[in-house]
Design a protein around this motif. Structure first.
Motif, short mmCIF file in Angstrom:
data_model
loop_
_atom_site.label_atom_id
_atom_site.label_comp_id
_atom_site.label_asym_id
_atom_site.label_seq_id
_atom_site.Cartn_x
_atom_site.Cartn_y
_atom_site.Cartn_z
N GLN A 290 37.59 12.44 10.50
CA GLN A 290 38.02 11.48 11.50
C GLN A 290 36.85 10.81 12.21
OE1 GLN A 290 40.73 13.43 14.20
NE2 GLN A 290 42.26 13.87 12.60
N LEU A 291 35.69 11.42 12.10
CA LEU A 291 34.49 10.82 12.71
C LEU A 291 33.94 9.74 11.81
CD1 LEU A 291 32.64 13.98 14.07
CD2 LEU A 291 33.99 12.33 15.37
N SER A 292 33.18 8.87 12.43
CA SER A 292 32.54 7.82 11.64
C SER A 292 31.43 8.40 10.78
CB SER A 292 31.98 6.74 12.58
OG SER A 292 30.94 7.29 13.38
N GLU A 293 31.07 7.67 9.73
CA GLU A 293 30.00 8.11 8.83
C GLU A 293 28.70 8.34 9.58
OE1 GLU A 293 28.34 9.19 5.19
OE2 GLU A 293 30.42 8.80 5.74
N ASP A 294 28.43 7.47 10.55
CA ASP A 294 27.18 7.60 11.32
C ASP A 294 27.17 8.89 12.14
OD1 ASP A 294 24.65 6.46 12.31
OD2 ASP A 294 25.72 6.34 14.23
N ASN A 295 28.31 9.22 12.76
CA ASN A 295 28.35 10.45 13.56
C ASN A 295 28.26 11.70 12.68
OD1 ASN A 295 28.53 9.17 16.05
ND2 ASN A 295 30.77 8.99 15.96
N ARG A 296 28.91 11.62 11.49
CA ARG A 296 28.81 12.77 10.59
C ARG A 296 27.38 12.98 10.09
NH1 ARG A 296 31.65 11.82 6.16
NH2 ARG A 296 32.77 9.93 6.79
N LYS A 297 26.62 11.89 9.90
CA LYS A 297 25.21 12.02 9.51
C LYS A 297 24.40 12.67 10.62
CE LYS A 297 24.96 8.20 6.20
NZ LYS A 297 24.32 6.89 5.89
N ASP B 105 34.29 16.78 9.62
CA ASP B 105 35.45 16.12 10.24
C ASP B 105 35.51 14.67 9.75
OD1 ASP B 105 37.52 15.19 11.75
OD2 ASP B 105 36.68 15.84 13.69
#
Length: 463
Positions: A268-275, A266
């Motif tokens: 739309q999520l921040s890079e940190d959340n995607r990690k 996704d």
């Protein structure tokens, strides 16, 4: 029941050996006794020596001093019977009064083979007569009619052997009768012990010479059966629990992985959340692999995993595993090299293809998991002495001698380390070992020639 005939043969062998040794001992004692009695034949020699030592002059007959002294020391009297007159013409001192001084031909024949008034007599031939020596009455026993039937003497060896054979047969019969009860008691005891070794239920009659031993065997059987039932019950409960937990975890784990995968992609999520989502996906995959490994290990341990062996070319099977890993686009720091000799084109084995591929994949993945800094992985197939061997080695960190010894001898590879968040469960090597043993093969862990870790999987070749 090979042990009972062996026991009987041992008893019979001891009996025959004892009989043989007894016969040899008796024969040796007889020979020794006979040799000790052999000098008792010397009276005939002494009589002839006296006849030879007796000489005649104008005063009569004279016996040499040494010979006369010998007769005196042995308490032997002597007379000389003249050939013409049949009368005594010479005698020693202290001649018994009841010894006749004149003889007939029949008297001489009688004294030659027998006695004179109870004195055992022995004769020697002199120049003009017959010398007769008379020994003390209790010194010798003379056989007066030494004649034997010819057939008896001719058949004596056969008769002696027959007597020995009859004696041995009688000893054997007595021995068997005396030990028949013991042998009857031993047979069920041996059967019971053999049954215990195969975990069969045993119940022996508690009677006879070995009744106490039968009681103990029955008690041991009851204890083993109780323990076996309890163990099967626990093992069944554990296998069912593992299967149930594995089944129950799969559905929620699939949902976690699915949602985490969506969050990972996704934008739309921040890079940190995607990690963070990526970490969830990877850890969920580890959990899924762990559950699959645990379930497979449990099935292999309890023979619940169906094995479908077919004749396969092991080289082709292992090459496919290597190709699959290369096509997975693994990290460049892990290089996999195929080192099988090109001249070796076929290595036929009877295997379950999917399980063998799983075992080799686990070994390659094991090298990757334990060498975070990267390594070269070498895979080859060797054919020697009707055995096909798969070698998976690396040039990574390897293991110590103590660790390799434990890995080869420990029935499981569970390792817990409180200092790390990632516990090393060791199911990979355990599954490999179970798969190879299910195919009647062997697994050997050792140092590789490249300085790292190596595992050899040996499988019997199929012709």
């Amino acid at each position: 029941m090979k042990s009972v005939p062996k026991l009987i043969r041992r008893f019979v062998g001891i009996m025959f050996l004892s009989s043989l040794l007894l016969i040899i001992l008796n024969f040796a004692l007889l020979c020794i006794y006979t040799l000790n009695q052999a000098p008792n034949g010397s009276p005939w020699i002494t009589a002839q020596e006296v006849a030879d030592a007796l000489s005649q002059n104008e005063n009569g007959y004279i016996l040499t001093e040494d010979t006369a002294l010998e007769l005196q020391n042995t308490d032997v009297w002597a007379i000389l019977i003249d050939n013409r007159t049949m009368k005594v013409v010479w005698q020693t001192e202290k001649l018994p009064e009841n010894v006749p001084i004149s003889y007939t031909a029949s008297d001489i024949a009688s004294l030659t083979r027998g006695y004179i008034d109870g004195y055992p007599t022995f004769t020697g031939e002199a120049e003009n007569g017959l010398v007769v020596l008379g020994y003390p009455k209790d010194s010798f026993w003379k056989h007066m009619w030494p004649s034997w039937d010819y057939n008896f003497i001719a058949n004596l060896p056969k008769t002696v052997l027959s007597v020995f054979a009859i004696n041995i047969a009688l000893i054997f019969i007595i021995y068997v009768i005396a030990n028949s009860k013991l042998l009857k008691s031993v047979k069920p005891i041996v059967s019971g012990i053999q049954a215990l070794s195969t975990n069969e239920e045993v119940h022996l009659r508690e009677k006879g010479l070995l009744s106490e031993l039968a009681v103990n065997i029955n008690k041991t059987s009851d204890i083993l059966q109780t323990q076996s039932r309890q163990l099967r019950k626990r093992e069944s409960a554990r296998a069912n629990w593992i299967a149930g937990v594995s089944h129950d975890i799969r559905t929620p784990l699939s949902m976690v992985m699915g949602y985490a995968g969506q969050l990972e992609s996704d934008m739309q999520l921040s890079e940190d959340n995607r990690k963070k989502a990526t970490v969830i996906v990877r850890q969920s995959e580890r959990m899924r692999n762990l559950i699959n490994d645990l379930n497979l290990a449990s099935k292999l341990e309890y023979n619940m995993q169906p094995i479908n062996p077919k004749k396969q070319n092991l080289i082709a099977v292992i090459r496919q595993v290597v190709v699959d890993f290369i096509n997975m686009n693994i990290d460049e720091k892990y290089m996999i090299e195929w080192e099988t000799d090109e001249t070796l084109t076929s290595c036929p084995v009877c295997i379950d293809k999917d399980l063998i591929k799983r075992a080799v994949s686990n070994l390659i993945q094991n090298s990757i998991n334990h060498n975070k800094q990267g390594c070269h992985i070498f895979v080859r197939v060797i054919s020697e002495n009707n055995v096909c061997t798969v070698v998976v080695a690396d040039d990574g960190v390897g293991a110590t001698d103590e660790q390799i010894k434990k890995l080869n001898n420990t029935p499981h590879y569970m390792v817990c380390n409180e200092k790390t968040t990632e516990q090393r469960h060791g199911l990979g090597l355990l599954i490999v070992k179970q798969i190879i043993f299910a195919h009647n093969g062997k697994m050997l862990i050792k140092h590789s020639e490249y300085g790292g870790f190596e595992v050899d999987l040996s499988l019997p070749m199929t012709m």
